[in-house]
Design a protein around this motif. Structure first.
Motif, short mmCIF file in Angstrom:
data_model
loop_
_atom_site.label_atom_id
_atom_site.label_comp_id
_atom_site.label_asym_id
_atom_site.label_seq_id
_atom_site.Cartn_x
_atom_site.Cartn_y
_atom_site.Cartn_z
N LEU A 70 0.95 -1.26 0.08
CA LEU A 70 0.07 -0.03 0.08
C LEU A 70 1.06 1.18 -0.09
N GLY B 275 -2.37 4.52 -2.19
CA GLY B 275 -3.76 4.15 -2.09
C GLY B 275 -4.73 4.44 -2.78
N ALA C 58 10.12 5.28 -2.85
CA ALA C 58 8.65 4.77 -3.25
C ALA C 58 7.43 5.49 -2.56
N GLY D 176 -1.05 10.03 -3.92
CA GLY D 176 -0.49 9.27 -4.98
C GLY D 176 0.94 9.47 -4.91
N GLU E 274 0.95 9.02 -16.77
CA GLU E 274 2.18 10.25 -17.30
C GLU E 274 3.43 9.73 -16.88
C1 FAD Z 1 -10.10 10.13 -9.71
C2 FAD Z 1 -8.69 9.44 -10.15
C3 FAD Z 1 -7.97 9.89 -11.25
C4 FAD Z 1 -6.68 9.58 -11.55
N1 FAD Z 1 -6.03 10.15 -12.61
C5 FAD Z 1 -4.86 9.78 -12.73
C6 FAD Z 1 -4.38 10.13 -14.20
O1 FAD Z 1 -4.73 11.18 -14.86
N2 FAD Z 1 -2.81 9.68 -14.35
C7 FAD Z 1 -2.29 8.88 -13.67
O2 FAD Z 1 -1.20 8.29 -13.92
N3 FAD Z 1 -2.89 8.43 -12.35
C8 FAD Z 1 -4.12 8.65 -12.22
N4 FAD Z 1 -4.74 8.15 -11.10
C9 FAD Z 1 -4.11 7.13 -10.30
C10 FAD Z 1 -3.15 7.92 -9.36
O3 FAD Z 1 -2.08 8.60 -9.86
C11 FAD Z 1 -2.41 6.88 -8.18
O4 FAD Z 1 -1.79 7.57 -7.31
C12 FAD Z 1 -1.32 6.09 -8.84
O5 FAD Z 1 -1.86 5.35 -9.94
C13 FAD Z 1 -0.94 4.77 -7.85
O6 FAD Z 1 -0.15 5.47 -6.81
P1 FAD Z 1 -0.48 5.15 -5.41
O7 FAD Z 1 0.71 5.60 -4.82
O8 FAD Z 1 -1.66 5.74 -4.98
O9 FAD Z 1 -0.58 3.46 -5.27
P2 FAD Z 1 -1.36 2.46 -4.67
O10 FAD Z 1 -2.67 2.88 -4.93
O11 FAD Z 1 -1.09 2.48 -3.15
O12 FAD Z 1 -1.02 1.06 -5.40
C14 FAD Z 1 -1.32 0.76 -6.76
C15 FAD Z 1 -0.81 -0.58 -6.91
O13 FAD Z 1 0.71 -0.63 -7.12
C16 FAD Z 1 1.33 -1.36 -5.99
N5 FAD Z 1 2.51 -0.44 -5.49
C17 FAD Z 1 2.47 0.71 -5.01
N6 FAD Z 1 3.65 0.92 -4.56
C18 FAD Z 1 4.37 -0.11 -4.90
C19 FAD Z 1 5.83 -0.41 -4.67
N7 FAD Z 1 6.60 0.83 -4.07
N8 FAD Z 1 6.20 -1.46 -4.91
C20 FAD Z 1 5.45 -2.58 -5.34
N9 FAD Z 1 4.14 -2.44 -5.38
C21 FAD Z 1 3.60 -1.06 -5.31
C22 FAD Z 1 -0.06 -1.70 -5.17
O14 FAD Z 1 0.51 -2.97 -4.56
C23 FAD Z 1 -1.08 -1.58 -5.96
O15 FAD Z 1 -1.26 -3.07 -6.60
C24 FAD Z 1 -5.80 8.71 -10.69
C25 FAD Z 1 -6.79 8.10 -9.61
C26 FAD Z 1 -8.01 8.62 -9.39
C27 FAD Z 1 -8.74 7.98 -7.95
#
Ligand code: FAD
Length: 287
Positions: free
Chosen positions: A32, A35, A75, A111, A125
């Motif tokens: 996580l 998220g 990370a 994120g 992106e």
């Molecule tokens: C309404 C909305 C609009 C969005 N629009 C965009 C957009 O325009 N462009 C874009 O790129 N994204 C977009 N996102 C996604 C957003 O950028 C997320 O933050 C990103 O995709 C995932 O990053 P996170 O840190 O939240 O990962 P998490 O949600 O915590 O994890 C995502 C996945 O990656 C895995 N993971 C995460 N970190 C690691 C790590 N260090 N090592 C191994 N596995 C890992 C997790 O286990 C999970 O499977 C959007 C999200 C929402 C809700």
């Protein structure tokens, strides 16, 4: 809907995180990070991980460093960290331009850069930036550490070369020379939505012609990638409308455009033509 039950783990060090992952990966243990992708899919019960390994308490993963000619992004570094240039030169400016297109402000505050790479949405992106600039990631597990090049990391829609027990510890991008011209352009129907197609262009000019051209396309195919046909059209040409149109046409012809319920492959191919040309024009304007 509420997520299915899971066990929550909160490691404080990288070693602790990979040790827990080694134990729980086989039982659908997940990392996580921010998220912002994982939690919505859990809320819809599209994902039902039995364990969550929350890395937000691992201080060593929150670092952004510039050393040995590259930017290293830990990370837990959030998208929002890039709202202002994180390093001198074209790379910092480019990242600050690109980040504005990712989702909305609250999502960018949680994120993470590396979470986006691990999630591997075709329209991400950051995945496009990594592909365009030949970045690499460091993956760590209890079995050891390995470096994976961006071109090997992305293996399809939300599919990467990361193994279940591997933690993506950091992403690395090369610093860009001061005279590198960079441009990014994406198209979506509403601001903040995922891109229907996006392009990143970078090149230098020597003796009046383009050298070291890069043109990468995202959101059109299952994974972002550099388009060698477009780069060949740019190499040695004078920067300007003629070369940009030829490269954009080469990119549109080269992609195997995805189709979905709202977007035909033909329309997406047209978008590739448009975003590629505009990314090149933006690169020219950045000089
Ligand atoms: C309404 C909305 C609009 C969005 N629009 C965009 C957009 O325009 N462009 C874009 O790129 N994204 C977009 N996102 C996604 C957003 O950028 C997320 O933050 C990103 O995709 C995932 O990053 P996170 O840190 O939240 O990962 P998490 O949600 O915590 O994890 C995502 C996945 O990656 C895995 N993971 C995460 N970190 C690691 C790590 N260090 N090592 C191994 N596995 C890992 C997790 O286990 C999970 O499977 C959007 C999200 C929402 C809700």
């Amino acid at each position: 809907m509420k997520p299915a039950a899971f066990r929550y783990h909160a490691p404080k060090t990288i070693d602790e995180a990979v040790a827990i992952l080694a134990e729980v990966a086989a039982e659908d243990g997940r990392v996580l990070a921010g998220g912002q992708s994982l939690v919505p899919t859990m809320a819809f019960r599209l994902a039902k991980p039995a364990h969550l390994v929350d890395i937000n308490g691992v201080e060593a993963l929150a670092r952004l460093t510039v050393a040995e000619g590259r930017l290293a992004i830990g990370a837990c570094v959030r998208h929002a960290a890039f709202h202002r240039p994180v390093c001198a030169g074209p790379l910092g400016t480019l990242l600050a331009d690109v980040v504005r297109h990712i989702a909305h402000y609250p999502i960018r505050n949680r994120g993470t850069f590396c979470g986006s790479l691990a999630h591997a949405d075709p329209s991400s992106e950051w995945c496009l930036v990594m592909a365009a600039l030949d970045g690499e990631v460091v993956a760590k597990s209890a079995r050891g550490e390995r470096v994976i090049a961006a071109r090997d990391l992305f293996q399809g829609i939300m599919t990467t070369a990361l193994r279940e027990d591997e933690l993506l510890v950091e992403a690395r991008l090369p610093l860009l020379p001061a005279d590198m011209r960079c441009g990014f352009y994406e198209f979506n129907r509403r601001a903040g939505d995922f891109a229907m197609a996006a392009a990143l262009a970078a090149y230098r000019v020597q003796g009046g012609v383009i050298v070291e051209p890069r043109l990468a396309v995202g959101g059109a195919e299952p994974s972002p990638r550099r388009i060698s046909e477009a780069e060949a059209a740019l190499a040695g040409a004078a920067p300007g409308p003629e070369a940009f149109r030829a490269a954009a046409a080469a990119a549109a012809a080269a992609v195997d455009a995805m189709e979905d319920a709202t977007t035909s492959a033909e329309f997406r191919r047209d978008l590739v033509l448009a975003v590629s040309r505009r990314a090149l024009e933006r690169a020219a304007a950045s000089a």
